[in-house]
Structures are given as structure tokens and as C-alpha cells.
Design a protein around this motif. Structure first.
Motif, PDB file in Angstrom:
ATOM      1  N   UNK A 146     -55.608  -5.390  85.489  1.00  0.00           N
ATOM      2  CA  UNK A 146     -55.318  -4.244  86.343  1.00  0.00           C
ATOM      3  C   UNK A 146     -53.845  -3.918  86.375  1.00  0.00           C
ATOM      4  N   UNK A 147     -53.200  -3.923  85.204  1.00  0.00           N
ATOM      5  CA  UNK A 147     -51.767  -3.671  85.114  1.00  0.00           C
ATOM      6  C   UNK A 147     -51.514  -2.592  84.084  1.00  0.00           C
ATOM      7  N   UNK A 148     -50.316  -2.045  84.125  1.00  0.00           N
ATOM      8  CA  UNK A 148     -49.903  -1.062  83.134  1.00  0.00           C
ATOM      9  C   UNK A 148     -48.952  -1.745  82.159  1.00  0.00           C
ATOM     10  N   UNK A 149     -49.408  -2.071  80.946  1.00  0.00           N
ATOM     11  CA  UNK A 149     -48.590  -2.857  80.010  1.00  0.00           C
ATOM     12  C   UNK A 149     -47.649  -2.011  79.145  1.00  0.00           C
ATOM     13  N   UNK A 150     -47.495  -0.725  79.462  1.00  0.00           N
ATOM     14  CA  UNK A 150     -46.714   0.152  78.583  1.00  0.00           C
ATOM     15  C   UNK A 150     -45.282  -0.348  78.398  1.00  0.00           C
ATOM     16  N   UNK A 151     -44.634  -0.777  79.489  1.00  0.00           N
ATOM     17  CA  UNK A 151     -43.256  -1.257  79.376  1.00  0.00           C
ATOM     18  C   UNK A 151     -43.144  -2.461  78.466  1.00  0.00           C
ATOM     19  N   UNK A 152     -44.101  -3.398  78.586  1.00  0.00           N
ATOM     20  CA  UNK A 152     -44.071  -4.596  77.743  1.00  0.00           C
ATOM     21  C   UNK A 152     -44.377  -4.255  76.283  1.00  0.00           C
ATOM     22  N   UNK A 153     -45.276  -3.283  76.065  1.00  0.00           N
ATOM     23  CA  UNK A 153     -45.576  -2.862  74.696  1.00  0.00           C
ATOM     24  C   UNK A 153     -44.373  -2.181  74.058  1.00  0.00           C
ATOM     25  N   UNK A 154     -43.645  -1.391  74.838  1.00  0.00           N
ATOM     26  CA  UNK A 154     -42.421  -0.766  74.328  1.00  0.00           C
ATOM     27  C   UNK A 154     -41.389  -1.830  73.971  1.00  0.00           C
ATOM     28  N   UNK A 155     -41.341  -2.888  74.765  1.00  0.00           N
ATOM     29  CA  UNK A 155     -40.405  -3.973  74.483  1.00  0.00           C
ATOM     30  C   UNK A 155     -40.754  -4.672  73.180  1.00  0.00           C
TER      31      UNK A 155
END
Length: 288
Positions: A146-155
Motif C-alpha cells: 500500500x505504498x507509492x514506489x515511484x520515488x524509489x523506482x526513480x532512484x
């Protein structure tokens, strides 16, 4: 021996400074600057400083080498920093620093792919441990997804970009002075930023540059973290060797976690610490 000890201390100081840059960039984002704006100001100041001391040779010896330097500027400049700074808008600075720490493993994978180097067993084991750490950092122990992983994927995209940067630089070899290569990377990093401006027109907040928080952090990123740290790092590598110097890169996320906790008040969770240990230990084992 004593002189080498000085370079070891220099390596520790350099990497520790790089670890704090994630926090400095996040402060600038909170102040109202965009990721592209931070990169533009940072690299422009660093480039002008380098140009002042390294300007006799402006072009590479061949069009092929110049093209390779262009790619280096894109992978190690615009693409890397824009994805990294954008990730800082979406996730914690400590997350960004930890996930970027996977770039040595990704670099080894690309090296084995493009240069046909044999992958050793300890590398595979270390990679598995590091990727487990990445999973812990991304999910933070939340298995419900239940999280938004977009920031980690961009990293992770930034980490891949830095890995391609390392492979691209290997194509250049030792045919040019370090200051020349660094200056060209800064130049083509700025130039390739124009492609991003075609997709998303720049939003330049010139008035914000008068704020002490903004210009002090920008000067830190440009002069200290970009210009001086590149020079000190290159000098360290020349004396103690690339392998020994690279071992100090694992201090980077630790410096970020500590700085982010003190300056930004970011929580240090058990999962983030465990993930940090897995990433640092795994990458160290893979690169040993």
C-alpha cells in the motif's frame, strides 16, 4: 605510508560530503526549486569554475571521443541528477542515498555484459544480498504494497544511469586529463538538459536565489560537492587505487541517514537500518 593515510582520510571526507548532498538537494526542493533547476545551477557554477582552471583544450581528439563524452554528460549528469532530485520530491533522502548505492553492482553487471568480464560467485551472492536490502528500503517492511514506489523506482533509474556513466567513461580510458573529462561531463550534462526542457519548459525561480538557504546550499553543491570533491576523489584514486577508494563509497548512505535524521527529522526505522546493512554489505561483498 603516512602520505597514503592522508589520502584515505580524504576519501572518507569526500564520500561523507557526497552523502550530505541528498539532504542539501531536498532542502532546495522544499525551498521551491525544481529538480532541473537545481541541476542547472549546480552544474553551471561547477563548469564555470572548472573552465577557469582548465580551458586550454576544449575538444576531444576525435568525434568518437567527443560523442562518448556527450553520453557521459547525459548519463552522469542530466539523467542521473534529474531522476535523483525528482525522487527526493517523493521519498526520503536516506532512501535515495541507499538505493543509489546499488550502482556499483549495476556497473559490474554492465561491465560483464559489454566487456565480457567473468562474473564471480561472491559477486552473485553480494548482489542477492544488496537487492534484498533494496526490497526492504522500498517496502519499509510493508508487505501490503500500500505504498507509492515511484520515488524509489526513480532512484533505481538514477543508479542505472550512473552505472552506464561508469561504463561510458571506461571507453575513454586514460587518454585525457581528469579535469578535462570532468569539465566535458559538466558541459554536456547542461547541454543534454535542453532535451528535458523541450518536454517540460524550465521554471526558473530567480527570486529564490536571494534566499540564504538557497544560495548557500547551491554553492555547497556546486563548489564543494561537485568541483572540489571531484578533484579530491580523483587525486585519491590516483594514489591509493580505484578499488581501495571505491570501498569508501559505502559510507555514503550512512552519512545521508545521519544527516537526514538530524536536519530533516527523517525517521530511522529498523527496516531502513536492516536494508542499509544488506545494501552496504552486499555491494561490498560483490565488489571485494
Amino acid at each position: 605510508m603516512k602520505s597514503n593515510a592522508l589520502y584515505h582520510l580524504t576519501a572518507i571526507l569526500t564520500v561523507s560530503i557526497w552523502g550530505t548532498t541528498f539532504v542539501s538537494s531536498k532542502i532546495l526542493i522544499h525551498s521551491g526549486l525544481t529538480p532541473t533547476e537545481i541541476f542547472l545551477y549546480r552544474f553551471s557554477v561547477a563548469y564555470l569554475c572548472l573552465l577557469a582552471v582548465s580551458h586550454r583544450k576544449l575538444m576531444a581528439n576525435s568525434l568518437r571521443d567527443e560523442s562518448i563524452l556527450l553520453l557521459a554528460g547525459m548519463f552522469g549528469g542530466s539523467l542521473y541528477f534529474i531522476t535523483e532530485n525528482t525522487a527526493l520530491q517523493l521519498t526520503q533522502a536516506s532512501n535515495v542515498s541507499l538505493l543509489v548505492c546499488t550502482s556499483p553492482v549495476l556497473t559490474q553487471l554492465l561491465t560483464s555484459l559489454f566487456f565480457k568480464e567473468k562474473v564471480k560467485r561472491h559477486f552473485l551472492i553480494g548482489t542477492a544480498i544488496a537487492l534484498s536490502g533494496v526490497a526492504l528500503v522500498v517496502t519499509n517492511g510493508d508487505l501490503s504494497l500500500g505504498i507509492n514506489p515511484m520515488g524509489d523506482l526513480l532512484t533505481l533509474t538514477a543508479a542505472c544511469s550512473w552505472a552506464f556513466y561508469g561504463v561510458t567513461l571506461r571507453k575513454i580510458g586514460n587518454r585525457y586529463p581528469t579535469l578535462f573529462i570532468t569539465r566535458k561531463v559538466f558541459f554536456y550534462g547542461i547541454l543534454s538538459l535542453l532535451a528535458f526542457f523541450l518536454i517540460q519548459p524550465p521554471q526558473l525561480h530567480i527570486s529564490l536565489l536571494a534566499l540564504p538557504t538557497v544560495y548557500t546550499n547551491l554553492l555547497f553543491l556546486a563548489v564543494i560537492a561537485s568541483l572540489l570533491c571531484y578533484i579530491s576523489w580523483n587525486a585519491t584514486v590516483r594514489v591509493i587505487g580505484a578499488s581501495k577508494a571505491s570501498n569508501y563509497l559505502y559510507i555514503n548512505p550512512l552519512a545521508t541517514i545521519i544527516t537526514a535524521h538530524i536536519v530533516l527529522g527523517e525517521a530511522v526505522t529498523v527496516c531502513s537500518l536492516l536494508g542499509a546493512a544488506c545494501i552496504i554489505g552486499g555491494v561490498y561483498l560483490a565488489e571485494k
